[in-house]
Design a protein around this motif. Structure first.
Motif, PDB file in Angstrom:
ATOM      1  N   LEU A  24      33.983  34.378  29.136  1.00 43.04           N
ATOM      2  CA  LEU A  24      33.034  34.502  30.236  1.00 43.04           C
ATOM      3  C   LEU A  24      33.396  35.697  31.106  1.00 43.04           C
ATOM      4  CD1 LEU A  24      32.720  30.813  31.557  1.00 43.04           C
ATOM      5  CD2 LEU A  24      31.259  31.979  29.886  1.00 43.04           C
ATOM      6  N   SER A  25      32.407  36.240  31.773  1.00 44.78           N
ATOM      7  CA  SER A  25      32.642  37.307  32.739  1.00 44.78           C
ATOM      8  C   SER A  25      33.012  36.691  34.090  1.00 44.78           C
ATOM      9  CB  SER A  25      31.384  38.162  32.899  1.00 44.78           C
ATOM     10  OG  SER A  25      30.387  37.422  33.600  1.00 44.78           O
ATOM     11  N   ARG A  26      33.308  37.521  35.066  1.00 38.70           N
ATOM     12  CA  ARG A  26      33.602  37.015  36.413  1.00 38.70           C
ATOM     13  C   ARG A  26      32.392  36.333  37.047  1.00 38.70           C
ATOM     14  NH1 ARG A  26      38.329  38.692  38.968  1.00 38.70           N
ATOM     15  NH2 ARG A  26      39.566  40.197  37.774  1.00 38.70           N
ATOM     16  N   ALA A  73      36.130  40.274  29.940  1.00 40.84           N
ATOM     17  CA  ALA A  73      36.210  38.830  30.171  1.00 40.84           C
ATOM     18  C   ALA A  73      37.304  38.508  31.176  1.00 40.84           C
ATOM     19  CB  ALA A  73      36.475  38.102  28.856  1.00 40.84           C
ATOM     20  N   ALA A  74      37.010  37.559  32.065  1.00 36.17           N
ATOM     21  CA  ALA A  74      37.999  37.112  33.051  1.00 36.17           C
ATOM     22  C   ALA A  74      38.128  35.593  33.041  1.00 36.17           C
ATOM     23  CB  ALA A  74      37.600  37.580  34.452  1.00 36.17           C
ATOM     24  N   GLY A  75      37.408  34.950  32.144  1.00 34.03           N
ATOM     25  CA  GLY A  75      37.464  33.497  32.059  1.00 34.03           C
ATOM     26  C   GLY A  75      36.950  33.035  30.722  1.00 34.03           C
ATOM     27  N   TYR A  76      36.801  31.741  30.593  1.00 40.08           N
ATOM     28  CA  TYR A  76      36.305  31.181  29.333  1.00 40.08           C
ATOM     29  C   TYR A  76      35.469  29.941  29.632  1.00 40.08           C
ATOM     30  CZ  TYR A  76      40.019  27.656  29.800  1.00 40.08           C
ATOM     31  OH  TYR A  76      40.825  26.637  30.257  1.00 40.08           O
ATOM     32  N   GLY A  77      34.516  29.709  28.769  1.00 43.06           N
ATOM     33  CA  GLY A  77      33.683  28.526  28.895  1.00 43.06           C
ATOM     34  C   GLY A  77      34.045  27.512  27.820  1.00 43.06           C
ATOM     35  N   VAL A  78      33.885  26.239  28.154  1.00 41.14           N
ATOM     36  CA  VAL A  78      34.119  25.140  27.202  1.00 41.14           C
ATOM     37  C   VAL A  78      32.761  24.517  26.894  1.00 41.14           C
ATOM     38  CG1 VAL A  78      35.254  22.931  26.819  1.00 41.14           C
ATOM     39  CG2 VAL A  78      36.420  24.720  28.135  1.00 41.14           C
ATOM     40  N   SER A 164      40.267  30.202  34.641  1.00 42.57           N
ATOM     41  CA  SER A 164      39.304  31.300  34.674  1.00 42.57           C
ATOM     42  C   SER A 164      39.240  31.920  36.068  1.00 42.57           C
ATOM     43  CB  SER A 164      37.911  30.797  34.285  1.00 42.57           C
ATOM     44  OG  SER A 164      37.891  30.324  32.953  1.00 42.57           O
ATOM     45  N   ILE A 165      38.928  33.204  36.105  1.00 45.93           N
ATOM     46  CA  ILE A 165      38.779  33.928  37.367  1.00 45.93           C
ATOM     47  C   ILE A 165      37.298  34.267  37.561  1.00 45.93           C
ATOM     48  CG2 ILE A 165      39.459  35.917  38.739  1.00 45.93           C
ATOM     49  CD1 ILE A 165      41.775  34.069  38.071  1.00 45.93           C
ATOM     50  N   GLY A 166      36.724  33.846  38.681  1.00 38.06           N
ATOM     51  CA  GLY A 166      35.343  34.185  39.017  1.00 38.06           C
ATOM     52  C   GLY A 166      35.304  35.165  40.160  1.00 38.06           C
ATOM     53  N   THR A 167      34.125  35.516  40.595  1.00 40.55           N
ATOM     54  CA  THR A 167      33.985  36.485  41.678  1.00 40.55           C
ATOM     55  C   THR A 167      34.551  35.951  42.991  1.00 40.55           C
ATOM     56  OG1 THR A 167      31.751  35.650  42.087  1.00 40.55           O
ATOM     57  CG2 THR A 167      31.964  37.586  40.668  1.00 40.55           C
ATOM     58  N   LYS A 168      34.618  34.609  43.122  1.00 37.45           N
ATOM     59  CA  LYS A 168      35.110  34.019  44.369  1.00 37.45           C
ATOM     60  C   LYS A 168      36.531  33.481  44.259  1.00 37.45           C
ATOM     61  CE  LYS A 168      30.525  32.679  46.019  1.00 37.45           C
ATOM     62  NZ  LYS A 168      29.647  31.558  46.487  1.00 37.45           N
ATOM     63  N   GLY A 169      37.139  33.589  43.073  1.00 36.19           N
ATOM     64  CA  GLY A 169      38.501  33.089  42.934  1.00 36.19           C
ATOM     65  C   GLY A 169      38.731  32.374  41.618  1.00 36.19           C
ATOM     66  N   GLU A 170      39.778  31.561  41.575  1.00 29.53           N
ATOM     67  CA  GLU A 170      40.224  30.935  40.329  1.00 29.53           C
ATOM     68  C   GLU A 170      39.779  29.472  40.241  1.00 29.53           C
ATOM     69  OE1 GLU A 170      44.384  30.330  37.743  1.00 29.53           O
ATOM     70  OE2 GLU A 170      44.431  31.013  39.835  1.00 29.53           O
ATOM     71  N   TYR A 171      39.487  29.060  39.016  1.00 22.48           N
ATOM     72  CA  TYR A 171      39.209  27.660  38.702  1.00 22.48           C
ATOM     73  C   TYR A 171      40.530  27.013  38.281  1.00 22.48           C
ATOM     74  CZ  TYR A 171      34.251  28.801  38.752  1.00 22.48           C
ATOM     75  OH  TYR A 171      32.994  29.195  39.140  1.00 22.48           O
ATOM     76  N   ILE A 172      40.903  25.928  38.983  1.00 19.45           N
ATOM     77  CA  ILE A 172      42.204  25.321  38.712  1.00 19.45           C
ATOM     78  C   ILE A 172      42.058  23.817  38.513  1.00 19.45           C
ATOM     79  CG2 ILE A 172      43.438  27.082  40.040  1.00 19.45           C
ATOM     80  CD1 ILE A 172      43.681  24.996  42.302  1.00 19.45           C
ATOM     81  N   LEU A 173      43.008  23.235  37.794  1.00 17.86           N
ATOM     82  CA  LEU A 173      43.046  21.782  37.667  1.00 17.86           C
ATOM     83  C   LEU A 173      43.306  21.161  39.035  1.00 17.86           C
ATOM     84  CD1 LEU A 173      45.135  21.296  34.400  1.00 17.86           C
ATOM     85  CD2 LEU A 173      42.692  20.813  34.702  1.00 17.86           C
ATOM     86  N   HIS A 174      42.704  20.011  39.286  1.00 20.73           N
ATOM     87  CA  HIS A 174      42.926  19.323  40.555  1.00 20.73           C
ATOM     88  C   HIS A 174      44.427  19.087  40.742  1.00 20.73           C
ATOM     89  CE1 HIS A 174      42.703  16.427  43.782  1.00 20.73           C
ATOM     90  NE2 HIS A 174      41.403  16.548  43.837  1.00 20.73           N
ATOM     91  N   PRO A 175      45.017  19.575  41.827  1.00 21.04           N
ATOM     92  CA  PRO A 175      46.475  19.500  41.985  1.00 21.04           C
ATOM     93  C   PRO A 175      47.028  18.078  42.038  1.00 21.04           C
ATOM     94  CG  PRO A 175      45.418  20.221  44.021  1.00 21.04           C
ATOM     95  CD  PRO A 175      44.365  20.250  42.956  1.00 21.04           C
TER      96      PRO A 175
END
Length: 289
Positions: A24-26, A73-78, A164-175
């Protein structure tokens, strides 16, 4: 490690857990441009990359090949659906819409509990909740139909993978949850995700069949009788016939176009997608108004 390498490594890790992935793109859209002109119906049968979610794979060599075609690419889709029967709930928080509050309200109202399932925190303060659907059940994509701020990622859709990295930041697992197992979707929540029974759709759209034009009636029935996965192809076929009739002077083009689009929308297609398909059929048929 730059964003591309980070995305590739996370995508490979997800593929190792049997999640089909693609770059995926940003902007959170597929990073490989389509090899076809707009309006095509190819879902990867041509063998070239650039078919979005239809490129998704769990084979490491193929994942690397896809990323080689996506240098930005800066991320990936599932991919959702498929053998894993993955579905996602995208809870947005923007403006007056609060998907988290709305989901909690629905859970209290409908009497279901939201399980501790794999949850991804989005850069916009929202969440992606991952679930599995029962075997044999196809969950469609939808936006806001369940409630404000709640989108469903079903068959043909995808979720942005953690890391993944998007235009607003990173997607992370719930801490607080981490790498927990994906849980089955609660039955009451699943019922909200599924479309109304076909019978009720047909009753609602019955007036569309009374066009006083036997040829158009038949084309409308082709669209209304389409099964999941056939709707766009059937609409395209019906629209091609309609434009051909219109070119011969045997059918009113404006009425035919409007009627077929209404039938497609009633059958579950988005209006803009239906309009695009009908317009593409017009070019094929070479019809003029």
């Amino acid at each position: 490690m730059n964003a591309w390498h980070n995305a590739l490594e996370n995508a490979l890790a997800a593929a190792d857990r049997d999640y089909p992935v693609m770059p995926l793109s940003r902007n959170k859209v597929p990073a490989i441009p389509s090899p076809h002109e707009r309006g095509h119906s190819c879902k990867g049968h041509c063998g070239q990359p650039g078919h979005g979610v239809h490129d998704a794979t769990t084979v490491p060599a193929d994942v690397r090949r896809l990323f080689d075609h996506a240098p930005r690419a800066a991320g990936y889709g599932v991919a959702c659906g498929g053998g894993l029967r993955l579905i996602g709930l995208d809870l947005d928080r923007h403006g007056a819409a609060d998907g988290v509050a709305e989901l909690n309200r629905l859970a209290a109202e409908r009497g279901f509990t939201i399980p501790r399932t794999l949850t991804v925190c989005t850069p916009s303060d929202g969440f992606h909740l991952w679930f599995t659907a029962p075997e044999g059940v196809t969950v469609p994509n939808s936006a806001g139909r369940i409630g404000p701020g709640i989108d469903v990622r079903g068959t043909g859709g995808y979720l942005v993978g953690p890391g993944s990295i998007g235009t607003k930041g990173e997607y992370i697992l719930h801490p607080k949850l981490g790498e927990v197992d994906v849980q089955p979707v609660p039955e009451a929540l699943l019922r909200l995700m599924l479309p109304a029974p076909i019978a009720s759709v047909q009753r609602r759209t019955a007036p569309l069949l009374r066009t006083r034009d036997a040829a158009l009636d038949g084309l409308v029935r082709v669209v209304l009788d389409a099964q999941e996965g056939q709707r766009n192809n059937r609409l395209y076929w019906a629209a091609t016939k309609m434009w051909a009739h219109a070119a011969d002077g045997h059918m009113d083009a404006t009425h035919g176009e409007r009627t077929l689009v209404e039938a497609a929308v009633a059958r579950g297609l988005a209006e803009r997608d239906a309009l695009r398909t009908v317009a593409s059929a017009r070019r094929t048929a070479g019809a003029v108004r």
